[in-house]
Design a protein around this motif. Sequence first.
Motif: not given
Length: 285
Positions: A224-226, A244-245, A269-271
Motif C-alpha cells: 500500500p502507498t501512503a 509500491p515496490r 493487524g492482518a499483516d
Amino acid sequence: MTNRFNPPSVWATINLSDTGDPIAQVLAGEEIDLDHFVAMAGPMSNARAKNIARDPFAAAEFFHTTIRIVLEEMFGIHINARGGIDRKEGILGVVNGYVGTVEAQARGTLHLHILLWLRGAPTPRMMREALHSARFREKMAAFIRANIRAHIDGTTRENFLSTPKQFNIAYSRPEDPRLPDYPRRAAEAERRIARAVQTHDCKTHTCLKLKKGRVVCKRRAPWPTADDAWVHENGDWGPKRVYPRLNAWNPPLIQVVRCNHDMKLVTNGADTKVRTLCFLGPVQC
C-alpha cells in the motif's frame, strides 16, 4: 517468551551480503585495510563471489559475527557468561528478549528472522483498547516515521525507477559519525543504499507463487502507498510509501549492514498474523 513478556513488538529479517561485504572478504583471506578502505582497490565482484564460494566457513563466520555485533551494538543485547542477557538501550529502545531463526536461501546465503520484545510495549488487551485513541495511533505513527521507512526523499511513484541505482553497494564502509557533516552524509548513504537493495522485483524463481489459480507475490507486493505513516483502529499500519515496490527498512540498521532487510511492527493487524505464521511454521507467506 509470550507468557513472560506479552506478545513480541517487532519482527525483522536481515539478508547480509556475504559476497559483497569487505569484512567477509577479510575472513576469506583477502588482504584489505578496513581502516583505510578503498572499494576500487579490489577484489572485483567476480573474485569476491569466488572467494565466498570456495570458503563457506568464512561466509558463515561473517554472518554470525555481524549478527552478534548488530544484536549487541544496535539492539543493546549482550549474552553474558551466565547465559543471560545484559541489556542497554538500543535503536528501538530496551529489548526484554528475542527469538531468532537462521535460514539458508536457495543459493546458500544465510539470513535471519527475528522477533523482539520491547520494554514498555502494551499487552494485547491494552493494544486493542489503545488503538481506538487517536493520540495513541499518532504515537505509533511517530515511532514508524523514526524507525521504519519505505520512502526515498525526492522520489515519486512516476520517477522512482529513473533514480540512479548503484551496484556493489555492500562493498563499502558505513559513514563515520566522527567525521564532519555526518547527518548529510548519513542521509545520502541511506538514500543510496535503499535505492540499491530495497526495491522489490517479482520473479518466478524467487517470490511468485501459484495460489488458488493465481500467480501472487509471497511477499505481498505491491504494498500500500501512503503520503505519511498511518495506523488504523484494527491494528493495520504502514509507513510513508509512494512507490509500491519499495520494501521497508530501519534507518540506522541500513547504514551499518548495507543490505536488504525488513522490519515490521507486531500489532493486531492482518499483516502481523501472516508474519507470525511465517516465523513459526512452513506456510506460504
